[in-house]
Design an enzyme around this catalytic site. Structure first.
Site, PDB file in Angstrom:
ATOM      1  CG  HIS A 239     -42.101  15.710  25.515  1.00 59.17           C
ATOM      2  ND1 HIS A 239     -43.160  15.677  25.072  1.00 59.17           N
ATOM      3  CD2 HIS A 239     -41.767  16.998  25.384  1.00 59.17           C
ATOM      4  CE1 HIS A 239     -43.574  16.778  24.599  1.00 59.17           C
ATOM      5  NE2 HIS A 239     -42.597  17.612  24.888  1.00 59.17           N
TER       6      HIS A 239
ATOM      7  NE  ARG B  51     -48.614  18.104  25.279  1.00 56.80           N
ATOM      8  CZ  ARG B  51     -47.750  17.974  26.495  1.00 56.80           C
ATOM      9  NH1 ARG B  51     -48.462  18.306  27.584  1.00 56.80           N
ATOM     10  NH2 ARG B  51     -46.485  18.033  26.273  1.00 56.80           N
TER      11      ARG B  51
END
Ligand SMILES: Cc1cc2nc3c(=O)[nH]c(=O)nc-3n(C[C@H](O)[C@H](O)[C@H](O)COP(=O)(O)OP(=O)(O)OC[C@H]3O[C@@H](n4cnc5c(N)ncnc54)[C@H](O)[C@@H]3O)c2cc1C
Length: 695
Positions: free
Chosen positions: A257, A273
């Site tokens: 990740h 995000r």
């Protein structure tokens, strides 16, 4: 010796295990769920971001359906997934969301009117229609074409797990925690349950069942830096493989990740995000658009992780006491948004890094005071116990679901939000097939055989305490984690992988001589760490050896010495087994993926490097066949369901195959292939248009 009998035995009390438990008890089966920890503390609770399902309720989800979700999933997997499984999944996911709503999961809902949002670094307004008010909302997550990730603020996994656990209790599922399955009981190719160790008393007992399902989650803890909880050690997969019959699929497919907090590894959800957070380098420059002009920060996780490390390698990272990192800027979203939608993230940053991520006071480079230091770390295990679409392993009566299994929905990269979704959906589908098996199967194993399994395990544990060896478990475990981090990480190459395999083999040999200093058979963490470490080493070897042998780059598996995806030689799935306990390396074989049965033939993913694959020789033939089939079915007035069925039929329980109703859905045309031009091996997708985009 204690023997407990039941109809359905489920090992693992996360989302997948508990939902499977509901499926079994709904059929009137006497069902037991075992867990290392109280089930509501399972790793599923850590999921913050959300769950993918194509409800198409919100403005940015308009036009979404199973086809679009399917396309995103297959492209995300870099064509490593089983497309039939992906179809089963996308068809059931909307039903799973609605079922969870009935369980009381407080999904964030749509509010009519305009709301501020940050898209691509720009502050914009999104307007939600009046007739959508109160419906389940979704966010931008997982690099998907439409916004389809449903969420409960930033505690999605937590609320889902509580909802499913409550429902399991309500259904009378017998949940037993602090119980660890340590050995699978089997005879003549059939599974009859497991030997289970009580983590408090150390007592061994046998749970004998008509069917057994493993839902023990991922194997992230074989790495030093991971977002996974300490209980994610892969032992469930290891005990399945130790039967010598069950195989593990694509163990080298490990997801890293991009945004894990430095140095703790705690996840800063992709929702950061998705909601508009950006990545900044040492100069305060937003670098992702330079690499990924189309998807930017929202390209798939494997891509963003690689881009961050590439950028750091160019000297653009920030130097810190724990190595180089880049900044995650969510201050751009505004304090009000963070304190409402990203509360968990804010709390984590405050507690573990002493940073208030909403603090937008910027320095001369434009870096906010609240910028969070992040770096890619291990996060998700695409690999696992290989099962067929019904969740059955090669051992009759043994099933697997959730992150523990390789169903295989994710191929070489799973999309954000597809995993909690898979856990619940596989619990529904596989849980139901499993229940069907348990309802019909019989227990025809002799008690003496069961007792022999308990005795074997008991002798094994005693041998760990009495073997007079000189090795220390923690030295070996830490060495394994460092090897995995340094040589089997985001970027891999043949030389380092070879070294990793040799070093891990050496560790597995040494691990047979560990001296357990604490001699108690109960209440003994050192003993637990010893038998777990021996099994974790087998898992680590499956990952490293599988990665060494796979001489291509696909999804999260990036070989610097073989940078292209190779659909000619490697359109297949790695299968690892351990038939002889004395082996120091897994046995590898490969399961071919048949391009002529794929609904979408392998092509460009729409992000990442272009022209980066070697096409399969049958690619054009299959694409032509697909286009002709679409034309022929549409000419007869067939809608998207008819086209899909003609292209790639898939089996699914009728209750899950039922059509998903959507508000205002009028267009029933098949659109999956629209974004893929036939025979284009390397061109990017046409620029996507977002229906209902509010400027
Ligand atoms: C920090 C973080 C955030 C995430 N966020 C998201 C997200 O926003 N969206 C998304 O889709 N996915 C997310 N994921 C992934 C997702 O949470 C997991 O893939 C999913 O929850 C796994 O569910 P599971 O039921 O398969 O396993 P788990 O929830 O891991 O449960 C495993 C169970 O097995 C038990 N167990 C293990 N070994 C044994 C044994 N030997 N004997 C008995 N019991 C055993 C454990 O006690 C536990 O109950 C995230 C992952 C992480 C690490």
């Amino acid at each position: 010796m204690k023997i407990i009998y039941c109809d359905a035995l489920i090992i693992g009390g996360g989302l997948a295990g508990l939902r499977s438990g509901i499926a079994a008890s709904e059929r009137g089966l006497n069902t037991i769920v075992l867990s290392l920890v109280p089930v509501r503390r399972s790793h599923s609770a850590a999921a913050q971001g959300g769950m993918q399902a194509s409800l198409a309720n919100g403005n940015k989800g308009a036009g979404d359906n199973e086809d679009v979700h399917f396309m995103d999933t297959v492209k995300g997997s870099d064509w490593g997934c089983d497309q039939e499984v992906a179809r089963m999944f996308v068809t059931t996911a909307p039903k799973a969301i609605r079922e969870l709503a009935q369980y009381g999961v407080p999904w964030t809902r749509i509010k009519a009117g305009k709301r501020p949002a940050v898209i691509n670094g720009q502050h914009v307004q999104i307007e939600e229609a009046k007739d959508r008010e109160g419906y389940i909302q979704s966010r931008d997550f997982g690099g998907t074409k439409k916004w389809r990730t449903c969420f409960t603020a930033d505690a999605t996994g937590h609320t889902m797990l509580y909802g499913v656990a409550n429902e399991a209790y309500k259904h009378g599922v017998d949940i037993r925690d602090r119980k660890e399955a340590v050995k699978i009981i089997h005879q003549n190719g059939t599974c009859y349950g497991a030997v289970v160790r009580d983590l408090v008393t150390g007592e061994l007992s046998a749970y004998v069942a008509k069917g057994t399902l493993i839902a023990t989650g991922g194997y992230g803890r074989i790495y030093a830096n991971t977002s996974n909880a300490v209980i994610c050690d892969g032992v469930g997969a290891a005990i399945a493989m130790e039967t010598g019959v069950v195989k593990l699929g694509n163990m080298e497919a490990v997801q890293f990740h991009p945004t894990c907090l430095v140095p703790s590894g705690i996840l800063m959800t992709e929702g950061c995000r998705g909601d508009g957070g950006v990545l900044l380098d040492v100069d305060g420059h937003r670098f992702m658009p330079d690499y990924e002009p189309e998807k930017k920060e929202l390209a798939s996780r494997d891509v963003v992780s690689r881009r961050i490390l590439e950028h750091i390698k160019k000297g653009k990272g920030v130097h810190g006491p724990y190595g180089d990192f880049v900044w995650l800027d969510i201050a751009i979203l505004g304090r009000a948004h963070i304190e409402k939608n990203l509360r968990d993230v804010q709390e984590i940053a405050e507690i573990f890094a002493g940073i208030d991520p909403a603090d937008d006071e910027r320095d001369s480079k434009g870096i906010p005071k609240g910028a969070v230091p992040i770096r890619p770390m291990q996060h998700y295990s695409m690999g696992g116990i290989r099962v067929n679409p019904k969740g059955e392993t090669a051992l009759k009566g043994l099933f697997s679901a959730g992150e523990a299994c390789c169903w295989d929905l994710h191929g070489f990269n799973r999309l954000g939000g597809n995993s909690v979704s898979e856990a619940v959906v596989s619990g529904m589908i596989i849980g139901d097939y499993f229940a069907e098996h348990c309802a019909q199967a019989e227990i025809d194993i002799q008690t003496s055989v069961v007792e022999e399994f308990i005795k074997e395990e008991s002798d094994y544990l005693s041998s760990l305490i009495d073997n007079g060896g000189k090795e220390d478990v923690y030295t070996i475990r830490n060495a394994m984690k460092q090897i995995m981090d340094h040589k089997v990480g985001v970027f891999r190459d043949g030389k380092e992988l070879k070294e990793a395999v040799v070093e891990l083999e050496d560790l597995i040999k040494r691990s047979r001589h560990i001296n357990v200093k604490n001699k108690k058979l109960h209440d003994n963490p050192e003993l637990e760490d010893t038998y777990r470490t021996q099994r974790m080493l087998k898992i680590a070897l499956c990952v490293a050896y599988g990665a060494e042998q796979r001489t291509e780059s696909r999804g999260a598996h990036t070989r610097l010495d073989y940078p292209k995806r190779d659909d000619e030689k490697w359109l297949n799935r790695t299968l690892a087994s351990w038939p002889d306990p004395k082996q120091t390396l897994p046995t590898l074989e490969y399961e071919a993926l048949d391009i002529m049965k794929m609904e979408i033939a392998p092509a460009y993913r729409g992000y990442g490097d272009k022209g980066n694959f070697i096409p399969n020789p049958k690619k054009e033939e299959r694409e032509k066949q697909v286009l002709e089939t679409i034309k022929a079915v549409e000419a007869k007035g067939g809608n998207r369901y008819a086209v899909q069925d003609a292209l790639m039929p898939f089996e699914l329980q009728p209750k899950y195959k039922e059509i998903n109703e959507r508000l205002g859905e009028v267009d029933n045309r098949y659109t999956v292939q629209d974004g893929l031009k036939p025979s284009e091996s390397s061109e990017p997708q046409p620029k996507e248009t977002t229906v209902g985009d509010a400027k």
